[in-house]
Design a protein around this motif. Structure first.
Motif, short mmCIF file in Angstrom:
data_model
loop_
_atom_site.label_atom_id
_atom_site.label_comp_id
_atom_site.label_asym_id
_atom_site.label_seq_id
_atom_site.Cartn_x
_atom_site.Cartn_y
_atom_site.Cartn_z
N CYS A 27 1.17 -1.44 -0.39
CA CYS A 27 0.29 0.18 0.33
C CYS A 27 0.74 0.82 0.39
CB CYS A 27 -0.74 0.04 1.19
SG CYS A 27 -2.39 -0.92 1.51
N VAL A 28 1.77 1.20 0.72
CA VAL A 28 2.76 2.80 1.25
C VAL A 28 3.61 2.60 -0.21
CG1 VAL A 28 5.12 3.05 1.71
CG2 VAL A 28 3.25 2.23 2.87
N ARG A 29 3.91 1.26 -1.27
CA ARG A 29 4.99 1.55 -2.44
C ARG A 29 3.83 1.86 -3.28
NH1 ARG A 29 5.90 -2.45 -4.32
NH2 ARG A 29 5.49 -4.06 -2.54
N HIS A 30 2.11 2.03 -3.52
CA HIS A 30 1.81 2.11 -4.37
C HIS A 30 0.42 3.03 -4.11
CE1 HIS A 30 1.74 -1.48 -7.46
NE2 HIS A 30 2.59 -2.07 -6.44
N GLY A 31 0.52 4.48 -2.99
CA GLY A 31 0.53 5.22 -2.41
C GLY A 31 -1.33 4.62 -2.25
N VAL A 32 -1.65 3.72 -1.68
CA VAL A 32 -2.69 3.48 -1.53
C VAL A 32 -3.24 3.78 0.29
CG1 VAL A 32 -4.65 1.67 -0.65
CG2 VAL A 32 -3.07 1.79 -2.50
N GLU A 33 -3.67 4.75 0.44
CA GLU A 33 -4.50 5.32 1.40
C GLU A 33 -5.09 4.66 2.74
OE1 GLU A 33 -4.92 8.97 1.78
OE2 GLU A 33 -4.05 9.95 -0.01
N ALA A 34 -5.75 3.51 2.54
CA ALA A 34 -6.03 2.40 3.66
C ALA A 34 -6.36 0.53 3.13
CB ALA A 34 -7.79 3.21 3.51
N ILE A 35 -6.69 0.39 3.96
CA ILE A 35 -6.53 -1.02 3.58
C ILE A 35 -7.61 -2.16 4.82
CG2 ILE A 35 -4.58 -1.63 6.21
CD1 ILE A 35 -3.45 -3.63 4.02
N GLY A 36 -8.37 -2.90 4.02
CA GLY A 36 -8.91 -4.24 4.69
C GLY A 36 -8.48 -4.96 5.34
#
Length: 281
Positions: A27-36
């Protein structure tokens, strides 16, 4: 209606080969701000370690999956759901997804043995369990999110098959204690879905997206596809969810053997692009 990329959330099982730590890093590497997150994977990583990983990465936890399976009855189911609620509270999850369970005795993927065919009684067990669990969740600041599943899963996974049924149960409790999940895979077919989404204003705890493949694979649990690979028209559903006032994360949750076998980084890149084209565009 446009959904900004900042509201994209990766459900961990979309990249099932990744551990919690690997998914957080992805997520960090792909610029994603949230995770389920999923409970069994959190347990494998360690709850406190997961809390630290997520916090250090600056991620939001859009959901914890899953609680539920309430139709079997008994104190064991309630105890497990109390543990799930406590885990969701510790993680700061926006909601605990509740897959309520199928007919008592019917186990996903196993031959039928001794079962109950009393569907109304199974649904009543869900009502009774929620009466116990909703206040417990409320005391811990956790929102239970009832997820209706496509009718093909009624026997073994969820006796709630429509958003309307889920709302009927949720409305017996304060909105901050019990909400609903709008999952495109499960609700797209329902002729009343847009009306029920409007009715769900203030009750939508999670919006999950993926496509419905045709033909379905032999294991229908794995019939979820990347957006654009199936039959769902996402625009009216996304617009209805927005008009109902939902401003939370939009979680991409895909169960698919080919997706799981592929390189997770490639899948995440592909899913983000499909999200922008079909959901966020």
């Amino acid at each position: 209606m446009s959904v900004p990329a900042s509201r994209f959330s990766l459900n961990q099982w979309t990249t099932k080969r990744w551990s919690v730590a690997e998914a957080v890093d992805g997520c960090v590497r792909h610029g994603v701000e949230a995770i389920g997150l999923w409970r069994q994977d959190v347990a494998a990583q360690g709850l406190e370690r997961t809390v630290k990983l997520v916090a250090d990465a600056g991620l939001r936890v859009s959901s914890l999956c899953r609680g539920g399976f309430l139709t079997s009855g008994g104190p064991e189911a309630l105890d497990d759901n109390r543990r799930a609620i406590d885990e969701a509270a510790t993680l700061g999850a926006a909601c605990l997804v509740m897959v309520v369970g199928g007919l008592p005795g019917v186990v996903p993927g196993e031959p039928l043995g001794t079962i109950s065919r009393d569907l109304p009684a199974a649904r009543e067990r869900v009502t009774e369990a929620l009466a116990v669990l909703a206040p417990y969740a409320g005391e811990r600041g956790v929102r239970l999110a009832l997820e209706p599943l496509h009718p093909m899963y009624c026997a073994d996974r969820a006796v709630l098959s429509t958003l309307g049924q889920a709302l009927d149960l949720a409305e017996a409790h304060p909105a901050e204690q019990v909400g609903v999940v709008v999952d495109t895979f499960h609700v797209w077919w329902d002729p009343r879905v847009l009306e029920e989404i409007a009715r769900a204003s203030g009750r939508i705890a999670s919006y999950q997206v993926c496509d419905f493949l045709s033909p379905l694979p032999a294991d229908v649990l794995l019939g979820r596809g990347v957006m654009g690979d199936g039959v769902i028209d996402f625009a009216p559903l996304t617009r209805a969810v927005a008009e109902a006032g939902y401003t939370g994360d939009v979680e991409v949750e895909i169960f698919n053997a080919d997706v799981w076998a592929a390189d997770p980084d490639e899948i995440l890149s592909r899913v983000k692009a499909a999200f922008g084209e079909f959901v966020g565009g």
